[in-house]
Design a protein around this motif. Sequence first.
Motif, PDB file in Angstrom:
ATOM      1  N   LEU A  25       0.826  -1.208   0.000  1.00  0.00           N
ATOM      2  CA  LEU A  25       0.000   0.000   0.000  1.00  0.00           C
ATOM      3  C   LEU A  25       0.863   1.262   0.000  1.00  0.00           C
ATOM      4  N   TRP A  26       1.950   1.244   0.753  1.00  0.00           N
ATOM      5  CA  TRP A  26       2.870   2.386   0.763  1.00  0.00           C
ATOM      6  C   TRP A  26       3.454   2.606  -0.629  1.00  0.00           C
TER       7      TRP A  26
ATOM      8  N   VAL B 263      -4.356  -7.119  -2.455  1.00  0.00           N
ATOM      9  CA  VAL B 263      -4.526  -6.301  -1.266  1.00  0.00           C
ATOM     10  C   VAL B 263      -5.917  -5.668  -1.280  1.00  0.00           C
ATOM     11  N   SER B 264      -6.517  -5.575  -0.105  1.00  0.00           N
ATOM     12  CA  SER B 264      -7.812  -4.929   0.056  1.00  0.00           C
ATOM     13  C   SER B 264      -7.679  -3.932   1.207  1.00  0.00           C
ATOM     14  N   PRO B 265      -7.440  -2.648   0.878  1.00  0.00           N
ATOM     15  CA  PRO B 265      -7.167  -1.667   1.930  1.00  0.00           C
ATOM     16  C   PRO B 265      -8.391  -1.323   2.768  1.00  0.00           C
ATOM     17  N   ASP B 266      -8.131  -0.886   3.991  1.00  0.00           N
ATOM     18  CA  ASP B 266      -9.219  -0.399   4.831  1.00  0.00           C
ATOM     19  C   ASP B 266      -9.625   0.986   4.330  1.00  0.00           C
TER      20      ASP B 266
ATOM     21  N   THR C  43      -9.278   4.010   5.559  1.00  0.00           N
ATOM     22  CA  THR C  43      -8.247   5.048   5.651  1.00  0.00           C
ATOM     23  C   THR C  43      -7.235   4.903   4.518  1.00  0.00           C
ATOM     24  N   ALA C  44      -6.752   3.692   4.308  1.00  0.00           N
ATOM     25  CA  ALA C  44      -5.765   3.466   3.243  1.00  0.00           C
ATOM     26  C   ALA C  44      -6.375   3.710   1.867  1.00  0.00           C
ATOM     27  N   SER C  45      -7.613   3.288   1.653  1.00  0.00           N
ATOM     28  CA  SER C  45      -8.234   3.509   0.344  1.00  0.00           C
ATOM     29  C   SER C  45      -8.457   5.004   0.110  1.00  0.00           C
ATOM     30  N   ARG C  46      -8.757   5.755   1.143  1.00  0.00           N
ATOM     31  CA  ARG C  46      -8.928   7.203   1.001  1.00  0.00           C
ATOM     32  C   ARG C  46      -7.602   7.861   0.624  1.00  0.00           C
ATOM     33  N   ARG C  47      -6.513   7.424   1.237  1.00  0.00           N
ATOM     34  CA  ARG C  47      -5.190   7.965   0.906  1.00  0.00           C
ATOM     35  C   ARG C  47      -4.855   7.692  -0.559  1.00  0.00           C
TER      36      ARG C  47
ATOM     37  N   ALA D 202     -16.592  -4.065   2.838  1.00  0.00           N
ATOM     38  CA  ALA D 202     -17.882  -3.446   2.518  1.00  0.00           C
ATOM     39  C   ALA D 202     -17.744  -1.936   2.345  1.00  0.00           C
ATOM     40  N   ARG D 203     -16.910  -1.312   3.147  1.00  0.00           N
ATOM     41  CA  ARG D 203     -16.735   0.132   3.061  1.00  0.00           C
ATOM     42  C   ARG D 203     -15.476   0.449   2.280  1.00  0.00           C
ATOM     43  N   SER D 204     -15.616   1.330   1.331  1.00  0.00           N
ATOM     44  CA  SER D 204     -14.485   1.727   0.509  1.00  0.00           C
ATOM     45  C   SER D 204     -14.793   3.091  -0.093  1.00  0.00           C
TER      46      SER D 204
END
Length: 183
Positions: free
Chosen positions: A67-68, A87-90, A92-96, A118-120
């Motif tokens: 992700l980084w 990878v499936s980011p949470d 916060t990570a998907s927002r970044r 479910a949330r992205s």
Amino acid sequence: MPGDASVQAFATGLTSRCAGADGRALWLRLRRDRQETGEPYGPGLARYGLPPDRLMLVEARAPSDLLWAVEEGLRGGALSVALAEGVSPDVTASRRLQLAAEASGVTALLVSSGPVRARSVALTRWRVTAAPSARGVHRPRWQVELLHCRGGKPGSWIMEWDDAALGFAVVPALASRALAQAV
């Protein structure tokens, strides 16, 4: 995505289309997935319009490292597209990632074979599976489902790769073919 060659082929074609004729692509994946899928095959990449000389392959040890690296690739501005698999980011990570993609204009594609959170904040969310091909291996097909689209309507299509056009085509519905043949 690890172990699913048809989805990997679809992602390669999509990456090629996003990169355009001269764009550069960054393909990121987890190192452990190499044991399952092997290395990307140059002639196979070229078939989908992505010559290996326009591709940078990065392997990360852990999802957080991946992700980084995606975020850094998006912020760099030298790319046309960044494809991250496995990878499936949470949220916060998907927002970044979304903010980095918007700021740079670089397309971000995240491909996951496991359950999707479910949330992205992703603009769109798709499900891609292999579909039977009418003409053998020369025209691969996929069942493509749009599950979520901001301001759009979900739907489902059969897509086919066209080697001559180096692009995807929507396969007409079987009912339409039967009707056209009858007329």
